[in-house]
Write a protein that holds these residues in place. Structure first.
Motif, PDB file in Angstrom:
ATOM      1  N   HIS A  40       0.748  -1.107  -0.092  1.00 26.98           N
ATOM      2  CA  HIS A  40      -0.220  -0.182   0.015  1.00 26.98           C
ATOM      3  C   HIS A  40       0.891   1.511  -0.177  1.00 26.98           C
ATOM      4  N   ILE A  41       1.812   1.066   0.679  1.00 30.22           N
ATOM      5  CA  ILE A  41       2.860   2.521   0.903  1.00 30.22           C
ATOM      6  C   ILE A  41       3.773   2.477  -0.756  1.00 30.22           C
ATOM      7  N   THR A  42       3.729   1.570  -1.262  1.00 28.71           N
ATOM      8  CA  THR A  42       4.312   1.438  -2.710  1.00 28.71           C
ATOM      9  C   THR A  42       3.470   2.089  -3.579  1.00 28.71           C
ATOM     10  N   ASP A  43       1.969   1.581  -3.528  1.00 28.87           N
ATOM     11  CA  ASP A  43       1.108   2.447  -4.436  1.00 28.87           C
ATOM     12  C   ASP A  43       1.092   3.775  -4.056  1.00 28.87           C
ATOM     13  N   PHE A  44       1.197   4.304  -2.746  1.00 31.82           N
ATOM     14  CA  PHE A  44       1.111   5.699  -2.441  1.00 31.82           C
ATOM     15  C   PHE A  44       2.282   6.369  -3.138  1.00 31.82           C
ATOM     16  N   ILE A  45       3.476   5.749  -3.028  1.00 28.15           N
ATOM     17  CA  ILE A  45       4.633   6.570  -3.535  1.00 28.15           C
ATOM     18  C   ILE A  45       4.296   6.606  -5.073  1.00 28.15           C
TER      19      ILE A  45
END
Length: 240
Positions: A12-17
């Motif tokens: 989810h953090i990857t997607d946010f970045i």
């Protein structure tokens, strides 16, 4: 502003970045948040932040600079794999198409040297499916891509197959754009199919020169359409 996404999963953090990069909030060469800023703004745990950043560094999307921070990789340093993840501009697509132009022409000779009866049968299968789906643009281009991937597969060269998978992964991600450039150029599915049909028959006849000429014509038409679109977009910006 605090964004409470309640995220602890690194994906989810990857997607946010990626969304921050694709939306233009973080541009190529920009410094991104520190680990503490991710933890504070997204309410996430440090191991998840580190895992997400490491993953994007491995894909050459982010770059760590010791003592300075983490940056969005400069566009000239992006890998082919990173283009599978990022949203691509017409410039990126054009780079892929120019590479594809000479890559696929080179594949023809390898295909004719190494292909089997089964490889020709696979090409024919996708040719027939393209013909059956002329009125369905999405399905048509799916089989178009599979035709070209089958051509790479028929070279029986692992590097060629791997690069082909990356190229058509990028093109599939930009399928709507690819379709639109053919529409802009006035190329119907029938015309595009005819090129593939002629290409298949030229390969069947072991006519290397004609096969290469047809491949060049096919990819070059897409390049010209993308270049034309760039000119039109630049003129619109100048008018505004």
């Amino acid at each position: 502003m605090t964004i409470d996404l309640q995220l602890n999963n690194s994906s989810h953090i990857t997607d946010f970045i990626l969304s921050k990069i694709n939306n233009g909030d973080w541009r190529y060469g920009d410094k991104i948040w520190t680990e503490n800023e991710f933890i504070s703004n997204l309410k996430v745990k440090r191991p998840a932040v580190r895992q997400a950043i490491e993953k994007l560094c491995m894909l050459s999307i982010l770059r760590k600079v010791q003592g300075s921070g983490t940056y969005v990789e400069k566009v000239q340093n992006l890998s082919l794999n990173s283009l599978l993840v990022l949203d691509n501009s017409n410039n990126d697509l054009l780079d892929v198409l120019y590479f594809r132009l000479y890559f696929e022409i080179g594949n023809i000779e390898l295909f004719l040297k190494n292909s089997t009866v089964d490889d020709f049968a696979e090409l024919k299968k996708y040719c027939d499916l393209m013909n059956e789906n002329r009125e369905n643009r999405t399905e048509y281009y799916k089989y178009d891509f599979l035709f070209h991937k089958a051509l790479a597969k028929g070279t029986h060269n692992k590097i060629v197959i791997m690069i082909s998978d990356i190229i058509f992964g990028i093109l599939a991600k930009n399928q709507i754009t690819v379709q639109n450039v053919y529409i802009d150029l006035g190329i119907s599915n029938k015309k595009a199919f005819d090129v593939h049909d002629f290409l298949y028959n030229s390969l069947l006849e072991k006519d290397i020169r004609m096969s290469k000429a047809l491949m060049y014509r096919h990819v070059d038409s897409a390049i010209k359409a993308v270049e034309q679109r760039q000119i039109e977009e630049r003129l619109k910006r100048e008018i505004i």
